[in-house]
Design a protein around this motif. Structure first.
Motif, PDB file in Angstrom:
ATOM      1  N   LEU A   1       0.635  -1.181   0.014  1.00 56.33           N
ATOM      2  CA  LEU A   1       0.032  -0.024   0.000  1.00 56.33           C
ATOM      3  C   LEU A   1       0.575   1.351  -0.057  1.00 56.33           C
ATOM      4  O   LEU A   1       0.630   2.113  -0.658  1.00 56.33           O
ATOM      5  N   GLU A   2       2.078   1.173   0.494  1.00 52.41           N
ATOM      6  CA  GLU A   2       2.755   2.447   0.583  1.00 52.41           C
ATOM      7  C   GLU A   2       3.469   2.619  -0.802  1.00 52.41           C
ATOM      8  O   GLU A   2       3.754   3.767  -1.390  1.00 52.41           O
ATOM      9  N   LEU A   3       3.742   1.477  -1.457  1.00 55.91           N
ATOM     10  CA  LEU A   3       4.324   1.539  -2.900  1.00 55.91           C
ATOM     11  C   LEU A   3       3.269   2.298  -3.632  1.00 55.91           C
ATOM     12  O   LEU A   3       3.555   3.249  -4.519  1.00 55.91           O
TER      13      LEU A   3
ATOM     14  N   ASP B   1       1.818   6.732  -8.397  1.00 51.11           N
ATOM     15  CA  ASP B   1       0.798   6.391  -9.498  1.00 51.11           C
ATOM     16  C   ASP B   1       1.038   5.109 -10.361  1.00 51.11           C
ATOM     17  O   ASP B   1       0.467   4.155 -10.649  1.00 51.11           O
ATOM     18  N   GLU B   2       2.489   4.963 -10.441  1.00 52.04           N
ATOM     19  CA  GLU B   2       3.140   3.876 -11.324  1.00 52.04           C
ATOM     20  C   GLU B   2       4.303   3.339 -10.575  1.00 52.04           C
ATOM     21  O   GLU B   2       5.362   3.326 -10.957  1.00 52.04           O
ATOM     22  N   PRO B   3       3.934   2.443  -9.523  1.00 54.23           N
ATOM     23  CA  PRO B   3       4.847   1.790  -8.649  1.00 54.23           C
ATOM     24  C   PRO B   3       5.757   0.825  -9.398  1.00 54.23           C
ATOM     25  O   PRO B   3       5.249   0.089 -10.423  1.00 54.23           O
TER      26      PRO B   3
ATOM     27  N   GLN C   1       8.971  -4.540  -7.605  1.00 53.66           N
ATOM     28  CA  GLN C   1       8.712  -4.524  -6.274  1.00 53.66           C
ATOM     29  C   GLN C   1       7.481  -5.079  -5.942  1.00 53.66           C
ATOM     30  O   GLN C   1       7.234  -5.722  -4.557  1.00 53.66           O
ATOM     31  N   VAL C   2       6.189  -4.598  -6.499  1.00 56.99           N
ATOM     32  CA  VAL C   2       5.076  -5.194  -6.055  1.00 56.99           C
ATOM     33  C   VAL C   2       4.843  -6.650  -6.303  1.00 56.99           C
ATOM     34  O   VAL C   2       4.503  -7.557  -5.342  1.00 56.99           O
ATOM     35  N   ARG C   3       5.532  -7.172  -7.353  1.00 53.59           N
ATOM     36  CA  ARG C   3       5.160  -8.629  -7.742  1.00 53.59           C
ATOM     37  C   ARG C   3       6.045  -9.386  -6.548  1.00 53.59           C
ATOM     38  O   ARG C   3       5.588 -10.446  -6.256  1.00 53.59           O
ATOM     39  N   ASP C   4       7.216  -8.991  -6.208  1.00 51.58           N
ATOM     40  CA  ASP C   4       7.930  -9.381  -5.125  1.00 51.58           C
ATOM     41  C   ASP C   4       7.236  -9.510  -3.674  1.00 51.58           C
ATOM     42  O   ASP C   4       7.204 -10.525  -3.116  1.00 51.58           O
TER      43      ASP C   4
ATOM     44  N   SER D   1      -1.705  -4.150 -13.158  1.00 52.56           N
ATOM     45  CA  SER D   1      -0.084  -4.141 -13.743  1.00 52.56           C
ATOM     46  C   SER D   1       0.053  -3.302 -15.029  1.00 52.56           C
ATOM     47  O   SER D   1       1.261  -3.051 -15.291  1.00 52.56           O
ATOM     48  N   ARG D   2      -1.150  -3.501 -15.758  1.00 49.45           N
ATOM     49  CA  ARG D   2      -0.735  -3.027 -17.055  1.00 49.45           C
ATOM     50  C   ARG D   2      -1.899  -2.130 -17.622  1.00 49.45           C
ATOM     51  O   ARG D   2      -3.139  -2.534 -17.072  1.00 49.45           O
TER      52      ARG D   2
END
Length: 242
Positions: A45-47, A52-54, A58-61, A87-88
């Motif tokens: 959530l912090e990412l 707006d485009e983390p 990192q998100v997938r990890d 993601s896209r």
């Protein structure tokens, strides 16, 4: 007899102590897993808060690490949700939408509809596994937002599979949804739930090319209220759930 009795009591006492220790270890392990889940959810959530485009990697990890902590992620998904992140660009439209936002909009896209938000309400098994969704769309120019509603049921498959079977699809004027000249009368969505909690649901979908799209859902108090906010109206219970 007395000696054997004392020995028996000692054995029983030792067994009880072992059970207590095992129970404490189990509780400690459970607490450790909960703490790790809470930490990883906060990181995700912090990412999103930071950008707006983390960073997708990192998100997938974080999602992969969360997935390893969830044995049956498709068992705790009921509630009201919004697709908070995907993601896209365009993958929400392709996987969940009616297809109307993928149509061409003419010169300068003056007549094109764009996906603004997508909401999902997932009922309980007791309620008959009802599912209802809404795609809220905007059009370029000074036009009000619109929505299409989808109603049906869902199935859970194995420990992570989720199938939405949507057979009642209408515009906000209770008319048929027409895409490329054809009525959209039904839609089936098949995805994998990789993580779920009361704070977040993470979903993945593999496309025809073997690429994965990821979606993160966060809870909303009431889908009806959220859609009405997006429309700027006070229509009650547009989904008619329950």
């Amino acid at each position: 007899a007395s000696h054997r009795g004392r020995r028996g009591r000692r054995a029983a006492c030792a067994a009880t102590t072992e059970k207590q220790a095992a129970s404490l270890n189990k509780a400690a392990q459970k607490e450790k897993i909960k703490a790790e889940k809470d930490m990883l959810e906060s990181v995700v959530l912090e990412l999103f808060d930071r950008s707006d485009e983390p960073d997708i990697l990192q998100v997938r990890d974080c999602l992969a690490r969360l997935a390893r902590l969830n044995k049956r992620p498709n068992s705790t998904i009921n509630g009201d949700w919004v697709i908070f992140w995907a993601s896209r660009e365009g993958c929400v439209d392709r996987v969940f939408g009616s297809g109307i936002t993928e149509e061409e909009g003419g010169v300068g896209d003056w007549n094109k509809l764009f996906m603004k938000e997508f909401y999902i309400r997932i009922g309980t098994r007791k309620d008959g596994r009802k599912v209802e969704t809404a795609e809220v769309m905007r059009k370029v120019g000074p036009f009000p937002n619109q929505y299409n509603s989808f109603k049906g049921t869902y199935e859970v498959i194995g420990t992570s599979g989720l199938r939405l079977i949507l057979t009642d699809i209408q515009t906000d004027e209770e008319k048929d949804v027409v895409v490329k000249g054809e009525v959209v009368s039904e839609k089936t969505v098949e995805v994998d739930v990789i993580y779920s909690s009361k704070n977040m649901v993470a979903i993945q979908k593999e496309d025809a090319a073997g690429e994965f799209d990821f979606f993160v859902l966060t809870p909303v108090e009431d889908v009806n209220v959220e859609v009405n906010k997006q429309l700027g109206t006070d229509r009650k219970n547009f989904l008619g759930f329950g």
